[in-house]
Design an enzyme around this catalytic site. Sequence first.
Site, PDB file in Angstrom:
ATOM      1  N   LYS A 274     -15.636   5.406 -19.175  1.00  0.00           N
ATOM      2  CA  LYS A 274     -15.676   6.351 -18.059  1.00  0.00           C
ATOM      3  C   LYS A 274     -17.116   6.718 -17.719  1.00  0.00           C
ATOM      4  O   LYS A 274     -17.981   6.667 -18.590  1.00  0.00           O
ATOM      5  CB  LYS A 274     -14.955   7.648 -18.471  1.00  0.00           C
ATOM      6  CG  LYS A 274     -13.454   7.565 -18.528  1.00  0.00           C
ATOM      7  CD  LYS A 274     -12.865   8.918 -18.898  1.00  0.00           C
ATOM      8  CE  LYS A 274     -11.353   8.860 -19.006  1.00  0.00           C
ATOM      9  NZ  LYS A 274     -10.683   8.568 -17.719  1.00  0.00           N
ATOM     10  N   ARG A 348      -0.448   5.362 -21.189  1.00  0.00           N
ATOM     11  CA  ARG A 348       0.834   4.651 -21.116  1.00  0.00           C
ATOM     12  C   ARG A 348       1.035   3.731 -22.317  1.00  0.00           C
ATOM     13  O   ARG A 348       2.163   3.469 -22.725  1.00  0.00           O
ATOM     14  CB  ARG A 348       0.912   3.885 -19.778  1.00  0.00           C
ATOM     15  CG  ARG A 348      -0.158   2.844 -19.601  1.00  0.00           C
ATOM     16  CD  ARG A 348      -0.373   2.469 -18.142  1.00  0.00           C
ATOM     17  NE  ARG A 348      -1.168   3.455 -17.411  1.00  0.00           N
ATOM     18  CZ  ARG A 348      -1.436   3.397 -16.120  1.00  0.00           C
ATOM     19  NH1 ARG A 348      -0.984   2.404 -15.384  1.00  0.00           N
ATOM     20  NH2 ARG A 348      -2.174   4.330 -15.547  1.00  0.00           N
TER      21      ARG A 348
HETATM   22  N1  BES Z   1      -6.758  10.664 -19.184  1.00  0.00           N
HETATM   23  C1  BES Z   1      -6.933   9.894 -18.007  1.00  0.00           C
HETATM   24  C2  BES Z   1      -6.345  10.539 -16.765  1.00  0.00           C
HETATM   25  C3  BES Z   1      -7.028  11.789 -16.274  1.00  0.00           C
HETATM   26  C4  BES Z   1      -8.113  11.694 -15.423  1.00  0.00           C
HETATM   27  C5  BES Z   1      -6.548  13.022 -16.590  1.00  0.00           C
HETATM   28  C6  BES Z   1      -8.720  12.837 -14.945  1.00  0.00           C
HETATM   29  C7  BES Z   1      -7.156  14.181 -16.111  1.00  0.00           C
HETATM   30  C8  BES Z   1      -8.241  14.074 -15.281  1.00  0.00           C
HETATM   31  C9  BES Z   1      -6.256   8.536 -18.165  1.00  0.00           C
HETATM   32  O1  BES Z   1      -6.243   8.014 -19.443  1.00  0.00           O
HETATM   33  C10 BES Z   1      -6.988   7.568 -17.305  1.00  0.00           C
HETATM   34  O2  BES Z   1      -8.125   7.329 -17.569  1.00  0.00           O
HETATM   35  N2  BES Z   1      -6.311   7.031 -16.297  1.00  0.00           N
HETATM   36  C11 BES Z   1      -6.912   6.118 -15.405  1.00  0.00           C
HETATM   37  C12 BES Z   1      -5.912   5.018 -15.121  1.00  0.00           C
HETATM   38  C13 BES Z   1      -6.468   3.869 -14.346  1.00  0.00           C
HETATM   39  C14 BES Z   1      -7.491   3.134 -15.183  1.00  0.00           C
HETATM   40  C15 BES Z   1      -5.340   2.965 -13.959  1.00  0.00           C
HETATM   41  C16 BES Z   1      -7.279   6.857 -14.125  1.00  0.00           C
HETATM   42  O3  BES Z   1      -6.517   7.742 -13.706  1.00  0.00           O
HETATM   43  O4  BES Z   1      -8.336   6.598 -13.581  1.00  0.00           O
HETATM   44 MN    MN Z   2      -7.978   6.921 -19.901  1.00  0.00          MN
END
Ligand code: BES
Ligand code: MN
Length: 499
Positions: A274, A348
């Site tokens: 990230k 997931r």
């Molecule tokens: N934990 C994150 C989702 C999240 C993002 C929660 C911001 C709260 C605030 C999750 O694991 C994630 O990174 N999801 C990705 C999925 C994508 C790579 C398909 C996302 O939402 O960007």
């Molecule tokens: Mn994530």
Amino acid sequence: MHVRSVQDSPLSVRVGALIVPLFTDGVLDGATEVADKALGGAVSDIVAAGEHKGKLGEITLVHAKDHPFRRLIVVGLGEREKFEPLNIGRAVGAAVRAFGRKGIKEFAVALPPIAKGHESACASFAAEGAISSTFDLGSYQKDTEKHNVAESLTILGEGFDTKALDAGIVRGHALGTAINLARRLANTPANDMTPTQLGNEAIAVGKATGIQVDVHDAAWAEKHKMGSFLSVAQGSVQPPAFIVMTYKGDPSSNELLALVGKGITFDTGGISIKPAAGMEEMKMDMSGAAGVVATMHAIGTLKPKINVVAIAPATENMPDGKSTKPGDIVRAMNGTTIEVINTDAEGRLVLCDALTYAQTLGATKIIDCATLTGACVIALGHAASAAMTNNDEFLNAFIAATKHTGERYWHMPLFDDYTQAMKSDIADLKNTGGRAAGTLTAGAFLKTFVEKTPWIHLDIAGTAYVEKETAWLSKGAQGVPVRALVAYAEALAANGHVG
Ligand code: BES
Ligand code: MN
Ligand code: ZN
């Protein structure tokens, strides 16, 4: 915090401050009118001067040193026509949050006459609101000056059904305590709230309530073929923990409600790392797990006549030489192969094995909750959680049971299109479905792991924690979805299994 009801009149209660409500219409009734008279019209004067408009959570302090109640806190209850018991909790929370930090320890609250007939709900919200308002964000700080010192709330029962008040107090106390537990677990930084520590917290809940708790290790997960869960854990030096909490409130029944919570104790994104900005918030990526662990604390305290199992797959998601790489294919517990396109779509991957495990335990209903997608925050902001299901009747029952809790859930669709988007060319599934409908493709991915069991998926990414405080709650973790899960468990116990 200690919460009780008494028969004392508002003018005779001996506390640090007496909380009296005020609606936006400025009409003084009940204890507000009584206190106003006793103070020579002080409240009327404040209203007439326009210093208090009765807005929900608005507060004014009036000193009353010659009276047993010492101080009067006039607190806004909003519009009279829109009164609901939830607002009592927010108003009480605002008063206790503001003045508990200024050194007042003992509070009393007088309910408005409009609360008659809703005693149990009002007392529950008052207790929940007072307790959750004292939550300490600064527990790591040397300076203890800002700490909330509120110790007790007395609900004045004169003219109200005190049996109902007392029943509400028991419930609200259990709920408020659970909400603060969930918030503490989520807010605690990831160097302290490791998977192992989260497991220890679950064990502590078991000790406090008598619930059976098992914290399984990586070898156990390996034996259960949880290749998807373990593929996320393999990049971390922190060992994963697969937490299972079992409450049997109705041993003669085969019905079993499973509550599954995402327990990523820190989400760096893994190799698909990230950006730095805001990454610290990902210490709260275990808010789903915190929610189900805390819900079990409330359930173990209130003991509804149902069976509930909480399952929390807990791990960090880290970049490392051992980490899963984009393109790797992993095998989930149910045999499904998954092509990991993006290691940041890890939630997931841990949830799918937990869903399979819930089914092997004989779950007859499953609710999972997870801070699963950033897309959910784009879709609904912080105003509501997204809810998806394979069984509309089940979700309708859930939404009905949780309508007045202060948490919001919004039904989103799981069209087959979203399931198709998760198909891989070289494995059964892939773990991302592109930018479009990110919340729903994630939900569709999870759906393929649930065979026939009625299932609800709650994406709490926008609601589990917030950046802005309210008058009644500090910022950070909010305790979502504890209020809803407890309310649904109670509805199940009261109405039997619907959906
Ligand atoms: N934990 C994150 C989702 C999240 C993002 C929660 C911001 C709260 C605030 C999750 O694991 C994630 O990174 N999801 C990705 C999925 C994508 C790579 C398909 C996302 O939402 O960007
Ligand atoms: Mn994530
Ligand atoms: Zn995540």
